[in-house]
Write an enzyme that holds these catalytic residues in place. Structure first.
Site, PDB file in Angstrom:
ATOM      1  N   HIS A   1      39.052  29.675 -40.358  1.00  0.00           N
ATOM      2  CA  HIS A   1      39.875  29.258 -38.711  1.00  0.00           C
ATOM      3  C   HIS A   1      40.509  28.520 -38.073  1.00  0.00           C
ATOM      4  CE1 HIS A   1      35.355  28.539 -38.221  1.00  0.00           C
ATOM      5  NE2 HIS A   1      36.465  27.378 -37.030  1.00  0.00           N
TER       6      HIS A   1
ATOM      7  N   ASP B   1      33.153  22.848 -39.537  1.00  0.00           N
ATOM      8  CA  ASP B   1      34.478  23.380 -40.274  1.00  0.00           C
ATOM      9  C   ASP B   1      34.864  22.874 -41.553  1.00  0.00           C
ATOM     10  OD1 ASP B   1      35.120  24.905 -37.787  1.00  0.00           O
ATOM     11  OD2 ASP B   1      34.689  22.774 -36.744  1.00  0.00           O
TER      12      ASP B   1
ATOM     13  N   ASP C   1      33.289  31.257 -34.305  1.00  0.00           N
ATOM     14  CA  ASP C   1      34.299  30.404 -33.407  1.00  0.00           C
ATOM     15  C   ASP C   1      35.957  30.645 -34.141  1.00  0.00           C
ATOM     16  OD1 ASP C   1      34.652  28.066 -32.508  1.00  0.00           O
ATOM     17  OD2 ASP C   1      35.358  27.070 -34.416  1.00  0.00           O
TER      18      ASP C   1
ATOM     19  N   HIS D   1      28.074  24.682 -37.525  1.00  0.00           N
ATOM     20  CA  HIS D   1      29.153  24.846 -37.265  1.00  0.00           C
ATOM     21  C   HIS D   1      29.874  23.828 -38.508  1.00  0.00           C
ATOM     22  CE1 HIS D   1      32.650  27.359 -37.082  1.00  0.00           C
ATOM     23  NE2 HIS D   1      33.784  26.250 -36.519  1.00  0.00           N
TER      24      HIS D   1
END
Length: 1010
Positions: free
Chosen positions: A446, A74, A196, A72
């Site tokens: 996000h 970001d 997430d 994951h």
């Protein structure tokens, strides 16, 4: 959530094995020589075309555990996008995406059964363009074999609370187009993957369904909701994500992942984890294989008990993992071998490398009937006093900049489409919409528009937007010159919100070009800062029109006002000339103290009257004279004292979490010092509540709403109290605990105080637990009258008592909420904090007609006209061709219920076109705006001719005629699954159903100059 206080650099809820002290990474596997690549690709088993046919074999009579190897990544959070990609500042967070992708590719090639999924195209596309042709071909083969699979495929994994649906569609289109151009259909993601984001919107699910996704996986949901779902075997459902679109158009199979998105406890084998590797040598004193296998078998059995089929999924990865992919894969190889070896001893657990799409495929083949969900997953809480509703309002300046940039990007895209190639290469240089398009896509991440990154990262997000505006300004200059026929020295005033524009403040003569991105003519009040003079304003025909110069009471600056009429998808050019020797009247405003003896204080136009208490200066009454509605409304500013923890919980307010210290907010001030401004073109009440809070309440002629322009900040925190500032409207409407908010700016959802539609709520935070994301509007109604507040950015809002509406406009906090950011939301700016300016538009209507007003007004606010200035002494674009001072890109206006969502260049002679029905079923209860509407696209546009038209799915990566999705049986469908009718496209008759978006790729020929 496993813990309230996660390790540094990890959001709360990470599994204990998924985080730990950073360790020195072992050397990455070197990239293997090309000949070895070729050998592995030739012997690799499986089909040679990606899709469900490449999925691994399962055991029908066993529990099949699908291991999903993933990372994951970001797109900005604790580090900037570039710092994450290159692996810079690893003392902040150990993360280097380029090394992750290098390592994963090497490890996939080492063992043909291994699989991996990747998500964020902002990173992958950058890595891809740095690879050699040989490496790119190796990756293409891995994708073709289904061993490297893309999930979601957007530029980023976007937030779902603070994002507008138009920007979501744009960023998904950008990422999916990269995959289509690079890998063809083999690279098309089958599933959406939002592991997430901090809560999930219904509109997001609807958009994913319309993009053609077969399923949706996410990690975060309310802790109470998850407990009930596990108990009721409802961790997987079909989300019926639209009340208007006919099923299954917006139906989406939705799966809640069992462990958020982390590995199970004790099974994390990354360089950043501290779990023990599998030691299978029984002679070693560290031997642990049997213990881990027994643990895994028990874990698989327990986990499968919460799901309905004999398939269960385990996420094997987490934030920025797989930088040394060999560590992960070597241990997973061992785990699979050792667990499956137990089948000889009677075990009924089968474990395999898989992907979310392959897991979904098995669920679909089970042919079960699934329950339906029709609401959303907001708000999200990970504990009794931990409601993630603060980020709805965090960093309001960045939220506004993002929304303003969306407006500018659509203008840029439209003019690029209308002007054709001349927009990209012209007298002002090379114009380009791509940098702003990519920057806007990054902002949907996000941790970006959500306001949940560190300060230097938020600054970098703003930097990317600013850098994207420049090439678009060049593009606009080229396009306007070509379409108007005059080359001017164009000037763009980026600081009009603070009344600064050097050209209009210094020039004696200038021209104002106003471009309207809507499909209908608009009347727009232009406000420009000017010097202390009188000005003459002429319209495109050379006729003098009414204008006013208003002195701003707070700064003594002058602003020129005039009303502009701008055609659909076009521009009007007005000229402004300074009148020599004259200055505006000295007394344009009437100061009123809070103790004024006058008993009535009003501003009004032909439709709206607003009354203020002469003693307090506060708004107390709103009247819609056209509809004969009179409503007492008291508006004031309040602030919540941010919690620093108490005897119930040590949880504090922070970037993510909203937790007030007490339920009742404190008034900023019980009265306001006021100035009254009454001119022919505007009436205003200037309210000054305190040194850090003021507001202008404004009415223009012909306006059917009241405009409240608020300015808040810098919020003082010298008293040691973090503050969360709200604007609250109190009325006498009997609302019975109900209020309504939009979902990503589109469909409307009913909210009920202290209630959740799908479980019995134990409400432990009565304020924060009743906050919802407000992307564009919130309203209350008693069934007869409706009070609607439109916002100019995403904010948190609620109705905490009947007849009341509140919106959080700014927040400044002294504590970190322990969700990984590691710094408080102070936003110091230049030192004392940020001040933020914004607008709320207040509409009072009869409930039956309110939707028409708020739908059309929200559209005008989102896509406001773009103002461009010039000295007005330009030269002809083509010698001998007379310039034009007015232009429309449409031959006829669009109907009021049709919104031109997208008009953008797609290829050399191809445009991307999206048309949207912007009303819901039965929303217009008086007229016909909720009815289907039919358009003729053949000669709709004036700047180009459509020579060929192809319809696609929403993200433009599949032809609609050949697109298909997995079908699911829903228990509300009474035994039958709705079937779509055969598809036919007739450009002369394109029908839009309520809330339908139709997407087209149009081949065009541009009109010749002159």
């Amino acid at each position: 959530m496993d813990a309230d206080t996660p390790p540094s650099g990890v959001r709360a809820g990470r599994g204990q094995g998924a985080a730990g002290p950073w360790t020195i990474s072992s050397a990455l596997l070197p990239l293997l020589p090309p000949l070895f690549f070729l050998f592995l690709l030739l012997v690799a088993p499986g089909a040679q075309a990606a899709g469900y046919e490449t999925c691994p074999t399962v055991q029908p009579d066993m529990i099949n555990v699908h291991l999903v190897a993933h990372t994951h990544d970001d797109v900005g959070w604790l580090k900037t996008v570039d710092q994450y990609f290159y692996g810079i500042d690893n003392d902040v967070q150990h993360a280097g995406v380029q090394y992750i992708l290098d390592s994963v590719i090497s490890s996939l090639l080492a063992e043909p059964t291994r699989r991996f999924i990747y998500v964020e195209m902002a990173f992958f596309s950058r890595w891809w363009h740095q690879q050699t042709n040989a490496t790119q071909e190796v990756v293409r083969n891995l994708v073709r074999q289904g061993r490297l699979e893309f999930a979601n495929g957007g530029w980023v994994m976007n937030d779902e609370a603070a994002t507008h649906y138009g920007a979501i569609i744009d960023q998904m289109t950008l990422g999916l187009r990269f995959l289509e151009d690079t890998f063809g259909n083999n690279g098309r993601p089958r599933v959406a993957w939002h592991i997430d984001p901090f809560g999930h919107s219904r509109e997001q699910a609807s958009l994913f369904a319309q993009m053609g996704f077969d399923g949706f996986f996410f990690g975060r949901l309310d802790y109470q909701d998850k407990w009930v779902r596990k108990k009721q075997l409802r961790m997987e459902q079909v989300w019926r994500a639209s009340a208007s679109l006919k099923p299954p158009a917006a139906d989406l199979f939705t799966s809640v992942l069992p462990n958020m998105y982390n590995p199970p406890m004790n099974l994390c084998w990354d360089v950043m984890c501290v779990d023990k590797p599998i030691v299978e040598d029984p002679r070693s004193p560290e031997y642990n294989a049997k213990e881990l296998v027994d643990y895994f078998l028990k874990l698989a059995t327990v986990q499968s008990g919460y799901y309905r089929t004999n398939h269960t999924i385990m996420t094997m990865g987490s934030d920025f993992q797989y930088e040394n992919a060999n560590m992960w894969f070597k241990n997973l190889d061992k785990l699979i071998h050792l667990v499956n070896a137990q089948q000889a001893n009677g075990s009924h657990v089968n474990v395999l490398y898989s992907t979310p799409a392959c897991y979904l495929w098995e669920l679909n083949k089970a042919n079960l009937t699934w329950s339906a969900k029709q609401d959303d997953f907001f708000p999200y809480a990970d504990g009794p006093h931990q409601f993630w509703t603060g980020f709805f309002s965090s960093r309001p300046g960045l939220k506004r900049y993002e929304r303003l940039s969306y407006n500018f990007l659509q203008v840029c895209n439209q003019l690029e489409a209308l002007a054709g190639p001349a927009a990209n290469v012209g007298p002002y240089g090379s114009g380009d919409s791509a940098p702003l398009n990519e920057a806007m896509a990054v902002l949907q991440h996000h941790d970006a528009v959500s306001g949940t990154s560190r300060q230097h990262v938020a600054d970098d997000y703003a930097r990317q937007l600013a850098a994207g505006w420049g090439p678009c300004e060049v593009l606009l200059s080229n396009a306007l010159a070509r379409l108007s026929g005059s080359k001017e020295e164009f000037a763009f005033c980026r600081w009009l919100n603070i009344s600064v524009c050097p050209l209009s403040q210094t020039a004696e003569i200038f021209q104002v070009t106003i471009y309207n991105p809507l499909g209908r003519k608009v009347e727009w009040m232009v406000r420009l800062p000017v010097s202390k003079h009188i000005f003459l304003v002429k319209d495109p025909n050379g006729t003098v029109i009414p204008s006013d110069v208003v002195t701003m009471p707070s700064s003594d600056r002058q602003e020129l006002l005039f009303s502009a009429s701008v055609p659909a998808l076009g521009f009007s050019i007005y000229s402004v000339t300074q009148v020599p020797g004259q200055s505006p009247q000295a007394h344009t405003s009437k100061p009123r103290s809070q103790k004024s003896s006058s008993r009535i204080l009003t501003i009004q136009n032909e439709y709206i009257r607003a009354r203020f208490d002469p003693d307090t200066g506060l708004l107390v009454e709103l009247e819609n004279m056209d509809q004969k509605l009179l409503l007492p409304v008291r508006q004031a500013f309040y602030w919540y004292n941010a919690s620093t923890g108490n005897y119930l919980s040590d949880q504090v307010s922070g970037a993510y979490i909203f937790r007030p210290n007490r339920q009742e907010p404190l008034l900023v001030s019980r009265w306001a010092q006021i100035h009254l401004v009454k001119k022919a073109l505007v009436q205003e009440v200037h309210q000054n509540f305190s040194a850090w809070c003021s507001q202008v309440v404004r009415l223009y002629p012909g306006q059917r709403h009241l405009e409240l322009e608020w300015t808040v900040g810098p919020i003082p925190v010298g008293d040691g109290w973090g503050k969360e500032v709200i604007s609250r409207f109190d009325t006498e409407l009997e609302t019975k605990g109900l209020f309504f908010t939009d979902s990503n700016g589109r469909e409307i959802l009913e909210r009920r105080r202290n209630y959740r539609p799908t479980w019995v709520l134990n409400m432990t935070e009565p304020v924060a637990g009743n906050y919802y994301p407000v992307n564009s509007r919130i309203y209350i109604t008693d069934g007869k009258a409706q009070l609607t507040v439109l916002t100019d950015r995403s904010q948190g809002g609620s109705s905490l008592k009947d007849g009341s509406v509140e919106l959080m406009v700014h927040r400044r906090l002294l504590k970190d909420d322990r969700r990984g950011v590691g710094e408080p939301l102070l936003e110091n700016g230049s030192g004392s904090g940020l001040w933020v300016r914004g607008r709320h538009l207040v509409l009072l209507d009869k409930a039956r007609t309110a939707a028409v007003r708020h739908r059309l007004q929200a559209e005008k606010e989102l896509l406001a006209p773009q103002v461009v200035l010039a000295q007005g002494s330009g030269t002809p674009y083509h010698p001998g061709v007379k310039p034009r001072r007015q232009f429309s890109g449409l031959r006829r206006e669009l109907p009021p219920n049709v919104h031109l969502l997208t008009l953008a260049r797609w290829g050399r002679e191809t445009l991307l076109l999206r048309l949207e029905h912007q009303f819901a079923v039965q929303e217009d209860m008086v007229g016909n705006l909720s009815s289907p509407v039919t358009l003729d696209l053949r000669n709709l546009f004036s700047a180009f001719t459509i020579t060929d038209l192809k319809e696609t799915t929403l993200a433009a990566n599949q032809l609609r005629a050949s697109a298909s999705r997995l079908q699911w049986t829903v228990n509300t469908d009474e035994g039958h699954t709705p079937k779509s009718s055969p598809f036919q496209l007739d450009p002369a008759s394109v029908t839009l159903q309520p809330m339908e978006i139709r997407t087209f790729l149009a081949s065009v020929q541009w009109e010749k100059d002159g």
